[in-house]
Enzyme design. Structure first.
Site, PDB file in Angstrom:
ATOM      1  N   GLU A  67      33.638  64.361  10.452  1.00 31.96           N
ATOM      2  CA  GLU A  67      34.466  63.765   9.398  1.00 31.96           C
ATOM      3  C   GLU A  67      34.115  64.262   7.999  1.00 31.96           C
ATOM      4  O   GLU A  67      33.666  63.493   7.137  1.00 31.96           O
ATOM      5  CB  GLU A  67      34.357  62.242   9.450  1.00 31.96           C
ATOM      6  CG  GLU A  67      34.835  61.655  10.761  1.00 31.96           C
ATOM      7  CD  GLU A  67      34.996  60.145  10.714  1.00 31.96           C
ATOM      8  OE1 GLU A  67      34.321  59.497   9.899  1.00 31.96           O
ATOM      9  OE2 GLU A  67      35.814  59.622  11.493  1.00 31.96           O
ATOM     10  N   GLU A  75      38.241  60.215  18.245  1.00 31.18           N
ATOM     11  CA  GLU A  75      37.561  58.911  18.207  1.00 31.18           C
ATOM     12  C   GLU A  75      38.586  57.808  18.029  1.00 31.18           C
ATOM     13  O   GLU A  75      39.534  57.949  17.255  1.00 31.18           O
ATOM     14  CB  GLU A  75      36.635  58.799  16.984  1.00 31.18           C
ATOM     15  CG  GLU A  75      35.355  59.546  17.048  1.00 31.18           C
ATOM     16  CD  GLU A  75      34.511  59.283  15.791  1.00 31.18           C
ATOM     17  OE1 GLU A  75      34.657  58.221  15.146  1.00 31.18           O
ATOM     18  OE2 GLU A  75      33.723  60.165  15.456  1.00 31.18           O
ATOM     19  N   GLU A  86      25.587  50.678  12.805  1.00 34.28           N
ATOM     20  CA  GLU A  86      26.875  50.276  13.404  1.00 34.28           C
ATOM     21  C   GLU A  86      26.666  49.528  14.713  1.00 34.28           C
ATOM     22  O   GLU A  86      27.394  49.740  15.687  1.00 34.28           O
ATOM     23  CB  GLU A  86      27.748  51.511  13.617  1.00 34.28           C
ATOM     24  CG  GLU A  86      28.162  52.125  12.288  1.00 34.28           C
ATOM     25  CD  GLU A  86      29.160  53.258  12.429  1.00 34.28           C
ATOM     26  OE1 GLU A  86      30.086  53.332  11.608  1.00 34.28           O
ATOM     27  OE2 GLU A  86      28.999  54.062  13.355  1.00 34.28           O
ATOM     28  N   HIS A  88      29.614  47.965  16.525  1.00 35.80           N
ATOM     29  CA  HIS A  88      30.830  48.734  16.798  1.00 35.80           C
ATOM     30  C   HIS A  88      31.078  48.736  18.297  1.00 35.80           C
ATOM     31  O   HIS A  88      30.151  48.875  19.088  1.00 35.80           O
ATOM     32  CB  HIS A  88      30.683  50.164  16.280  1.00 35.80           C
ATOM     33  CG  HIS A  88      31.999  50.855  16.161  1.00 35.80           C
ATOM     34  ND1 HIS A  88      32.653  51.355  17.258  1.00 35.80           N
ATOM     35  CD2 HIS A  88      32.780  51.072  15.095  1.00 35.80           C
ATOM     36  CE1 HIS A  88      33.794  51.878  16.857  1.00 35.80           C
ATOM     37  NE2 HIS A  88      33.905  51.712  15.550  1.00 35.80           N
TER      38      HIS A  88
HETATM   39  C1  GAL Z   1      33.982  57.194  12.474  1.00 35.19           C
HETATM   40  C2  GAL Z   1      32.713  58.014  12.579  1.00 35.19           C
HETATM   41  C3  GAL Z   1      31.805  57.476  13.654  1.00 35.19           C
HETATM   42  C4  GAL Z   1      31.660  55.980  13.507  1.00 35.19           C
HETATM   43  C5  GAL Z   1      33.021  55.344  13.537  1.00 35.19           C
HETATM   44  C6  GAL Z   1      32.942  53.856  13.404  1.00 35.19           C
HETATM   45  O1  GAL Z   1      34.630  57.374  11.284  1.00 35.19           O
HETATM   46  O2  GAL Z   1      32.982  59.352  12.863  1.00 35.19           O
HETATM   47  O3  GAL Z   1      30.549  58.109  13.555  1.00 35.19           O
HETATM   48  O4  GAL Z   1      31.035  55.704  12.310  1.00 35.19           O
HETATM   49  O5  GAL Z   1      33.772  55.837  12.481  1.00 35.19           O
HETATM   50  O6  GAL Z   1      34.179  53.278  13.256  1.00 35.19           O
END
Ligand code: GAL
Length: 677
Positions: A148, A319, A367, A370
């Site tokens: 990203e 993702e 995170e 998550h």
């Molecule tokens: C993305 C990122 C991941 C993780 C994810 C969480 O933007 O590439 O590493 O952080 O968000 O939502």
């Protein structure tokens, strides 16, 4: 093909967070879920090079071997989005500086300046080592560069880079002064050394400077990507290289321009809404990705390159979140079934599969809550069971990868217009290019039309209708692109704040919208930005919001008019025949119903067919067509069963569809259509 005939299914896999016994369980669970691809190593730099020049690749060797043994392919990442602590200590000049001049410290991720020579050198070094070590590993299917790209910096390296970029673009300082209108507020530069990045200022910054900085930074990040890509390509010419795009207004990356440099466009997508707006956001993000991929293909075609990345508009969802989605203030659960339906919504719109962040939920770290395919609860969980189900579905859908999404409507999208409309001194801070694109896209989607986002200058052959939502900037080339399209028989719907400024964000004089007055047959004299909640009635029965204008007719006919206030009786929507085509102008944001009727009428007159005219409201229909077959994706976003007339075979169930398919609430069908049905 990334995976020799299979769709990509899996996600970010972080074995470095777990002891080796868990790796074996992981591979077993991945096999159960029919995972085909995992992204390894994204943030693993400090575990690969724990101290400068001391490398510990052994664990990665083992992980790749284990995955290979389980038949799972790998998107091997370069770990450059998170340099280790030793790097930051050794190179304090490579730490990023904010717009306020504050130098940030190690402790999160992405803490580097992408223009700092020490960072770039270290990134090349670790990338080169990975390339060399894993070039021949049989699990390697895709290189995943960085993660990203999107952080900015205002340090002296960034400033030096900005000056170099500007010298390259403008050659001499007079041209820069002219492009930036530095005669305003005594900003005239008499030496290149006076030119800086747009740091925090006393009052409004120079909008042209801000715009050029974002363009420069996109190019700087791209250069950082390209350096890595070239090392990887040299080691493994046959392995595609990509990087995962992060989406959002704040991202200083021109994803469309980048598409020419990636072998596969990949996006990460996290809808910001847990309700039906999530489905709209998914449709838009997926279509944008496809538009960028196609732009890359056009670029290569123009460059005479036969190998056309993105030729079918294929791209990859790299993702997404299996369950909890972050929405401001709290995380929302994705209710049962939605993970699969959403995943198939991306595939319907051209994704080569569905990947997630992440495979296994971590026990700590930033995170820790998550969501993941293997949640904290472990595999005995709804999420993992749904993950297994989704793997089975994707397995049955492999053939759709041969199809290209059919879209008769094009919507112009332009990163620079988005950035320019973020400047602070506009007549209204409610108008954003991305929002206007989203509104037009959502409206067309509801009306049943598939659309491809295009970049200014992209070929428009095959599109019956082009929509320009607040495409604020237009150089002469963009003006000619629209003019030639309409003159040659194309139909266009131009929205307010399109073509108002040139490529340097300077106004095109003589009446708005300077770039398109002749095509539209109108001349706008004045803007009337509306207050929040204010509505202007229209004579056609609808209302306008956010924005209104004094539109003078100069050849166009009125289609709808303002019905009250200072603009009473004056045109709000117009239509003009130009050459062999038709140009509509929309000077306000009509309410949803009015806008839908308007776009429906414009599409009908242009001859653009809806994808599936019989699909009931709330059922999304998308068609992918290949050389030998076509597939109709039907996604029931409603809470009741829905019947859709069609004929063929539903790939998900194997059932023959004679004349209609009945979708359960929240259900999906992917029908290989019977020829001639
Ligand atoms: C993305 C990122 C991941 C993780 C994810 C969480 O933007 O590439 O590493 O952080 O968000 O939502």
């Amino acid at each position: 093909m990334v995976l020799d005939g299979r769709l990509c299914y899996g996600g970010d896999y972080n074995p470095e967070q777990w002891p080796a016994e868990v790796w074996e369980q992981d591979v077993e669970l991945m096999r159960q879920a029919r995972v085909t691809l995992v992204t390894v190593g994204v943030f693993a730099w400090s575990r690969l090079e724990p101290a400068p020049g001391r490398y510990t690749f052994d664990w990665l060797d083992r992980v790749l071997d284990l995955l290979h043994g389980g038949g799972i392919r790998v998107a091997l990442a370069t770990p450059t989005a998170s340099p280790p602590p030793w790097f930051s200590l050794a190179h304090p000049d490579a730490l990023p500086v904010t717009v306020d001049g504050v130098r940030l410290h190690h402790g999160s991720r992405d803490t580097y300046c992408a223009a700092a020579p020490a960072y770039r050198a270290a990134a090349r070094r670790i990338t080169g080592l990975l390339a060399e070590r894993y070039a021949d590993h049989p699990a390697l299917a895709l290189w995943h560069v960085h993660n990203e790209y999107g952080t900015t910096c205002h340090c002296h390296h960034a400033e030096a880079g900005f000056r170099r970029w500007l010298r390259d673009r403008y050659r001499d300082l007079d041209a820069l002064n002219d492009a930036w209108t530095t005669s305003f507020w005594s900003q005239h530069h008499s030496d290149w050394a006076q030119v800086s990045t747009p740091r925090a200022t006393q009052y409004l910054p120079n909008p042209s400077q801000v715009l050029d900085f974002r363009r420069y930074w996109s190019d700087e990040l791209l250069a950082a990507y390209v350096e890595q890509r070239d090392l990887l390509r040299a080691a493994t010419p046959a392995v595609p290289v990509t990087t995962n795009y992060v989406l959002g207004d704040w991202v200083p990356v021109d994803h469309g321009r980048w598409a020419a440099e990636v072998d596969l466009v990949a996006i990460d997508h996290y809808p910001s809404d847990a309700g039906p707006a999530a489905e709209e956001q998914i449709a838009l993000a997926a279509d944008l990705a496809r538009g960028w991929a196609r732009h890359g293909a056009h670029h290569h075609a123009r460059a005479g390159d036969d190998d056309l990345p993105g030729a079918r508009g294929s791209w990859l969802l790299m993702e997404s979140a299996p369950n909890l989605i972050y929405t401001p203030g709290r995380m929302h659960t994705r209710e049962p079934g939605r993970m699969a339906r959403h995943s198939l919504a991306y595939v319907a719109r051209g994704s080569r599969g569905a990947m997630f962040f992440q495979w296994r939920a971590p026990r700590g770290g930033a995170e820790l809550f998550h969501s993941a395919l293997v949640p904290h609860a472990g595999p005995d969980s709804r999420i993992f069971r749904e993950a297994v189900e989704l793997g089975g579905m994707l397995d049955r859908l492999a053939e759709v990868d041969a199809g290209a999404v059919e879209a008769p409507v094009a919507i112009a999208w332009d990163a620079a217009s988005g950035w320019a409309l973020q400047q602070r001194a506009l007549p209204s801070d409610r108008i954003h290019h991305h929002t206007e694109v989203a509104v037009a896209h959502r409206t067309l989607r509801r009306a049943g039309y598939a659309c491809d986002p295009v970049l200014p200058g992209d070929p428009l052959t095959g599109y019956a209708l082009l929509v320009l939502p607040a495409l604020y900037l237009a150089g002469d080339d963009t003006a000619a692109w629209v003019r030639d399209y309409v003159h040659g028989g194309g139909h266009v719907v131009v929205g307010y704040l399109s073509g108002v400024a040139d490529e340097h964000a300077r106004i095109r004089l003589g009446g708005y919208p300077g770039a398109y007055r002749d095509v539209l047959g109108v001349r706008v004299e004045e803007f009337h930005p509306l207050a929040d909640g204010e509505e202007v009635p229209l004579t056609g029965g609808g209302t306008g919001r956010f924005w209104a204008e004094t539109v003078r007719l100069a050849g166009a006919e009125p289609v709808d008019a303002y019905a009250a206030g200072v603009l009473a009786g004056q045109p709000a929507v117009t239509r003009h025949r130009y050459g062999d085509g038709v140009a509509w102008y929309v000077s306000t944001r009509p309410d949803e119903g009015t806008y839908q009727r308007l776009l429906d009428e414009a599409a009908r007159v242009a001859g653009a067919p809806p994808t599936c005219p019989d699909a009931p409201p709330g059922v999304e229909a998308v068609r992918r067509r290949g050389p030998e077959a076509s597939w109709l994706f039907l996604l029931n976003h409603t809470a009741s069963a829905q019947r859709v007339p069609t004929a063929g075979v539903d790939l998900l169930t194997g059932a023959v569809v004679e004349d209609a398919v009945t979708l359960p609430a929240g259900g999906v069908a992917v029908v290989r259509e019977r020829a001639g049905a």
